[in-house]
Design a protein around this motif. Structure first.
Motif, PDB file in Angstrom:
ATOM      1  N   SER A   1       0.869  -1.213   0.055  1.00  0.00           N
ATOM      2  CA  SER A   1       0.062   0.034  -0.169  1.00  0.00           C
ATOM      3  C   SER A   1       0.800   1.309  -0.090  1.00  0.00           C
ATOM      4  CB  SER A   1      -0.950  -0.092   1.185  1.00  0.00           C
ATOM      5  OG  SER A   1      -0.320  -0.061   2.393  1.00  0.00           O
ATOM      6  N   GLY A   2       0.143   2.342  -0.205  1.00  0.00           N
ATOM      7  CA  GLY A   2       0.870   3.679  -0.164  1.00  0.00           C
ATOM      8  C   GLY A   2       1.201   4.249  -1.571  1.00  0.00           C
ATOM      9  N   GLY A   3       0.863   3.409  -2.445  1.00  0.00           N
ATOM     10  CA  GLY A   3       1.170   4.194  -3.912  1.00  0.00           C
ATOM     11  C   GLY A   3       0.523   5.297  -4.261  1.00  0.00           C
ATOM     12  N   GLY A   4       0.716   5.795  -5.384  1.00  0.00           N
ATOM     13  CA  GLY A   4      -0.365   6.901  -5.904  1.00  0.00           C
ATOM     14  C   GLY A   4       0.514   7.732  -6.848  1.00  0.00           C
ATOM     15  N   LEU A   5      -0.213   8.832  -7.260  1.00  0.00           N
ATOM     16  CA  LEU A   5       0.479   9.937  -8.191  1.00  0.00           C
ATOM     17  C   LEU A   5       1.093  10.902  -7.506  1.00  0.00           C
ATOM     18  CD1 LEU A   5       0.491  10.947 -11.112  1.00  0.00           C
ATOM     19  CD2 LEU A   5      -1.607  12.124 -10.836  1.00  0.00           C
ATOM     20  N   VAL A   6       2.215  11.292  -8.015  1.00  0.00           N
ATOM     21  CA  VAL A   6       3.150  12.392  -7.333  1.00  0.00           C
ATOM     22  C   VAL A   6       3.963  13.034  -8.465  1.00  0.00           C
ATOM     23  CG1 VAL A   6       5.081  10.626  -6.968  1.00  0.00           C
ATOM     24  CG2 VAL A   6       4.913  12.640  -5.334  1.00  0.00           C
TER      25      VAL A   6
ATOM     26  N   TYR B   1       6.170  -4.033  -5.600  1.00  0.00           N
ATOM     27  CA  TYR B   1       5.932  -5.301  -4.737  1.00  0.00           C
ATOM     28  C   TYR B   1       7.080  -5.582  -3.775  1.00  0.00           C
ATOM     29  CZ  TYR B   1       3.398  -6.407  -9.217  1.00  0.00           C
ATOM     30  OH  TYR B   1       2.636  -6.303 -10.424  1.00  0.00           O
ATOM     31  N   CYS B   2       6.571  -6.145  -2.716  1.00  0.00           N
ATOM     32  CA  CYS B   2       7.526  -6.898  -1.800  1.00  0.00           C
ATOM     33  C   CYS B   2       7.634  -8.347  -1.815  1.00  0.00           C
ATOM     34  CB  CYS B   2       7.384  -6.267  -0.463  1.00  0.00           C
ATOM     35  SG  CYS B   2       5.980  -7.037   0.411  1.00  0.00           S
ATOM     36  N   ASN B   3       8.750  -8.929  -1.464  1.00  0.00           N
ATOM     37  CA  ASN B   3       8.887 -10.374  -1.315  1.00  0.00           C
ATOM     38  C   ASN B   3      10.236 -10.607  -0.680  1.00  0.00           C
ATOM     39  OD1 ASN B   3       8.525 -13.188  -1.618  1.00  0.00           O
ATOM     40  ND2 ASN B   3       7.508 -12.476  -3.713  1.00  0.00           N
TER      41      ASN B   3
ATOM     42  N   GLY C   1       2.014 -10.369  -4.016  1.00  0.00           N
ATOM     43  CA  GLY C   1       0.815  -9.784  -3.831  1.00  0.00           C
ATOM     44  C   GLY C   1       0.255  -8.781  -5.021  1.00  0.00           C
ATOM     45  N   GLN C   2      -0.742  -7.829  -4.765  1.00  0.00           N
ATOM     46  CA  GLN C   2      -1.251  -7.191  -5.990  1.00  0.00           C
ATOM     47  C   GLN C   2      -0.376  -6.161  -6.159  1.00  0.00           C
ATOM     48  OE1 GLN C   2      -1.962  -6.664  -2.896  1.00  0.00           O
ATOM     49  NE2 GLN C   2      -2.173  -4.371  -2.578  1.00  0.00           N
ATOM     50  N   GLY C   3       0.625  -5.573  -5.465  1.00  0.00           N
ATOM     51  CA  GLY C   3       1.406  -4.469  -5.860  1.00  0.00           C
ATOM     52  C   GLY C   3       0.760  -3.306  -5.462  1.00  0.00           C
ATOM     53  N   THR C   4       1.457  -2.134  -5.692  1.00  0.00           N
ATOM     54  CA  THR C   4       1.036  -0.915  -5.381  1.00  0.00           C
ATOM     55  C   THR C   4       1.515   0.249  -6.330  1.00  0.00           C
ATOM     56  OG1 THR C   4       0.613   1.122  -3.913  1.00  0.00           O
ATOM     57  CG2 THR C   4       2.806  -0.046  -3.765  1.00  0.00           C
ATOM     58  N   GLN C   5       0.654   0.765  -7.244  1.00  0.00           N
ATOM     59  CA  GLN C   5       1.106   1.702  -8.280  1.00  0.00           C
ATOM     60  C   GLN C   5       1.652   2.917  -7.909  1.00  0.00           C
ATOM     61  OE1 GLN C   5       0.730   1.074 -12.144  1.00  0.00           O
ATOM     62  NE2 GLN C   5       2.101   2.848 -11.897  1.00  0.00           N
ATOM     63  N   VAL C   6       2.901   3.180  -8.240  1.00  0.00           N
ATOM     64  CA  VAL C   6       3.503   4.549  -8.307  1.00  0.00           C
ATOM     65  C   VAL C   6       3.695   5.270  -9.661  1.00  0.00           C
ATOM     66  CG1 VAL C   6       5.578   5.834  -7.428  1.00  0.00           C
ATOM     67  CG2 VAL C   6       4.772   3.966  -6.125  1.00  0.00           C
TER      68      VAL C   6
END
Length: 118
Positions: free
Chosen positions: A7-12, A95-97, A109-114
């Motif tokens: 979690s924590g991704g987004g548009l920056v 992603y983490c692993n 996981g599903q990953g988080t988009q940055v």
């Protein structure tokens, strides 16, 4: 079963910052080195940061060195990635692993988009 929830991704905007979190479960988190990986469109997944099981040994890909900081909280089974001075080329799904091939073959996981864009 093994799970990773990023979690924590987004548009920056370029030059901005984000902090990613990854909650892990289903295995003894404190026994494993952990990595953050990313995959940009049309590219292979790559490792960008790694932290040892106790947190004492850390390494980074050259492309993020000096800008990203990996950390972990073994009490919370969570690994973090603080990203600063973001560039457009950092745009990817993160992603983490673990570093174990047994995990990376089977569990993601599903990953988080940055997305870094003006």
């Amino acid at each position: 079963q093994v799970q990773f929830v990023e979690s924590g991704g987004g548009l920056v905007q370029p030059g901005g910052s984000l902090r990613l979190s990854c909650a892990a479960s289903g295995f003894t988190f404190s026994s494993y080195a952990m990595s953050w990986y990313r995959q940009a469109p049309g590219k292979e997944r790559e490792s960008v940061a790694t932290i040892s099981s106790a947190g004492g040994i850390i390494s980074y890909a050259d492309s993020v060195k000096g800008r990203f900081t990996i950390s972990r909280d073994n009490a919370k089974n969570t690994v973090y990635l603080q990203m600063t001075s973001l560039k457009s080329e950092d745009t990817a799904v993160y992603y983490c692993n673990t570093r174990s091939r047994v995990f990376t073959i089977t569990y993601w996981g599903q990953g988080t988009q940055v997305t870094v864009s003006s």
